[in-house]
Design an enzyme around this catalytic site. Structure first.
Site, PDB file in Angstrom:
ATOM      1  N   ARG A   1       0.823  -1.218   0.000  1.00  0.00           N
ATOM      2  CA  ARG A   1       0.000   0.000   0.000  1.00  0.00           C
ATOM      3  C   ARG A   1       0.852   1.261   0.000  1.00  0.00           C
ATOM      4  NH1 ARG A   1      -2.496  -3.778   2.852  1.00  0.00           N
ATOM      5  NH2 ARG A   1      -1.415  -3.209   4.764  1.00  0.00           N
TER       6      ARG A   1
ATOM      7  N   GLU B   1       7.409 -10.529  16.027  1.00  0.00           N
ATOM      8  CA  GLU B   1       7.143 -11.166  17.319  1.00  0.00           C
ATOM      9  C   GLU B   1       7.472 -12.661  17.229  1.00  0.00           C
ATOM     10  OE1 GLU B   1       3.617 -11.240  20.673  1.00  0.00           O
ATOM     11  OE2 GLU B   1       3.219 -10.412  18.690  1.00  0.00           O
TER      12      GLU B   1
HETATM   13  P1  AMP Z   1       5.391  -2.916  11.114  1.00  0.00           P
HETATM   14  O1  AMP Z   1       6.601  -3.445  10.425  1.00  0.00           O
HETATM   15  O2  AMP Z   1       5.002  -3.719  12.331  1.00  0.00           O
HETATM   16  O3  AMP Z   1       5.506  -1.441  11.421  1.00  0.00           O
HETATM   17  O4  AMP Z   1       4.156  -3.109  10.141  1.00  0.00           O
HETATM   18  C1  AMP Z   1       3.893  -2.182   9.145  1.00  0.00           C
HETATM   19  C2  AMP Z   1       3.417  -2.836   7.871  1.00  0.00           C
HETATM   20  O5  AMP Z   1       2.391  -3.793   8.118  1.00  0.00           O
HETATM   21  C3  AMP Z   1       2.853  -1.802   6.947  1.00  0.00           C
HETATM   22  O6  AMP Z   1       3.339  -2.046   5.621  1.00  0.00           O
HETATM   23  C4  AMP Z   1       1.352  -1.964   7.053  1.00  0.00           C
HETATM   24  O7  AMP Z   1       0.746  -1.857   5.802  1.00  0.00           O
HETATM   25  C5  AMP Z   1       1.133  -3.343   7.663  1.00  0.00           C
HETATM   26  N1  AMP Z   1       0.248  -3.328   8.850  1.00  0.00           N
HETATM   27  C6  AMP Z   1       0.601  -3.649  10.120  1.00  0.00           C
HETATM   28  N2  AMP Z   1      -0.434  -3.556  10.968  1.00  0.00           N
HETATM   29  C7  AMP Z   1      -1.494  -3.149  10.220  1.00  0.00           C
HETATM   30  C8  AMP Z   1      -2.883  -2.848  10.528  1.00  0.00           C
HETATM   31  N3  AMP Z   1      -3.392  -2.939  11.772  1.00  0.00           N
HETATM   32  N4  AMP Z   1      -3.690  -2.449   9.505  1.00  0.00           N
HETATM   33  C9  AMP Z   1      -3.186  -2.333   8.249  1.00  0.00           C
HETATM   34  N5  AMP Z   1      -1.909  -2.613   7.903  1.00  0.00           N
HETATM   35  C10 AMP Z   1      -1.062  -3.015   8.871  1.00  0.00           C
END
Ligand code: AMP
Length: 176
Positions: free
Chosen positions: A64, A101
Site C-alpha cells: 500500500r 514477534e
Molecule cells: P510494522 O513493520 O510492524 O511497522 O508493520 C507495518 C506494515 O504492516 C505496513 O506495511 C502496514 O501496511 C502493515 N500493517 C501492520 N499492521 C497493520 C494494521 N493494523 N492495519 C493495516 N496494515 C497493517
C-alpha cells in the site's frame, strides 16, 4: 493545496476487526483512495514541507505504500522506488531482515535503485512496530542515500514503532 485535514482522513479510514487474523484491527485505507479529494489531501499532507525538486526519489513500501509514494513522487517531480518483499524484484537486490514477534521478514531493493547521496522520502501507509520501515530505511542507507523523512498515513502509537526508527524524522497523519 487541499483544505481537508488529517481529521477528514481519520473519518474515512475503515476499521476491519479480526483481519487478516483474529485480534488484528486492520486499518483499511481504500475509502481514502476511492475519494479523489481525500486521496489528494493524503498526498499533500504526506509531502508537507517538501517542495518539488527537493528530493531525488520517493520510496514506497510494498504494497500500500506504493500507492501513496507513486503519487507523491509525481507531485515532487521525483522518481519512484519500490522496496518489496523478498523474491519479487527481478534485478540484482540487497536485502534486509527484521525481527517480528514470531520469526522474521525480509525486504529488498534493487542495487541501482538510488544513487549514493540521493535525497529520499520514504512512505508507507501504516507504522505499527516499525520493523518494515526500519528495514527499508536501512536498505536506503546501505545504498548511500539520505533519508530526509519517513512519512505514514497512520501510526499505531501503542506499538512504539517511532522508537525503532529513532534516528529518522518520522511523521504520521492519523495516530491511534
Ligand atoms: P510494522 O513493520 O510492524 O511497522 O508493520 C507495518 C506494515 O504492516 C505496513 O506495511 C502496514 O501496511 C502493515 N500493517 C501492520 N499492521 C497493520 C494494521 N493494523 N492495519 C493495516 N496494515 C497493517
Amino acid at each position: 493545496m487541499s483544505q481537508l485535514t488529517a481529521a477528514d482522513l481519520e473519518h474515512a479510514i475503515r476499521n476491519v476487526p479480526d483481519f487478516p487474523r483474529p485480534g488484528i484491527q486492520f486499518k483499511d485505507i481504500t475509502p481514502v483512495l476511492a475519494d479523489a479529494r481525500l486521496f489528494a489531501a493524503s498526498v499533500d499532507l504526506l509531502t508537507t514541507g517538501f517542495a518539488p525538486g527537493s528530493v531525488d526519489a520517493v520510496v514506497g513500501i510494498d504494497a500500500r505504500g506504493f500507492i501513496f509514494a507513486a503519487a507523491a513522487a509525481l507531485k515532487l517531480q521525483a522518481g519512484f522506488v519500490p522496496v518489496r518483499k523478498q523474491g519479487k524484484l527481478p534485478f540484482q537486490t540487497i536485502e534486509q531482515s527484521y525481527e517480528l514477534e514470531y520469526g522474521s521478514n525480509t525486504v529488498a531493493v534493487h542495487v541501482d535503485a538510488v544513487k549514493p547521496g540521493a535525497r529520499v522520502l520514504l512512505i508507507d501507509d501504516l507504522l505499527a512496530t516499525g520493523g518494515t520501515a526500519w528495514a527499508a530505511a536501512t536498505l536506503l542507507k546501505r545504498l548511500g542515500a539520505e533519508v530526509m523523512a519517513v512519512s505514514f498515513l497512520i501510526e499505531l502509537a501503542f506499538l512504539k514503532g517511532r522508537a525503532r526508527l529513532g534516528e529518522h524524522t518520522v511523521r504520521s497523519l492519523v495516530v491511534y
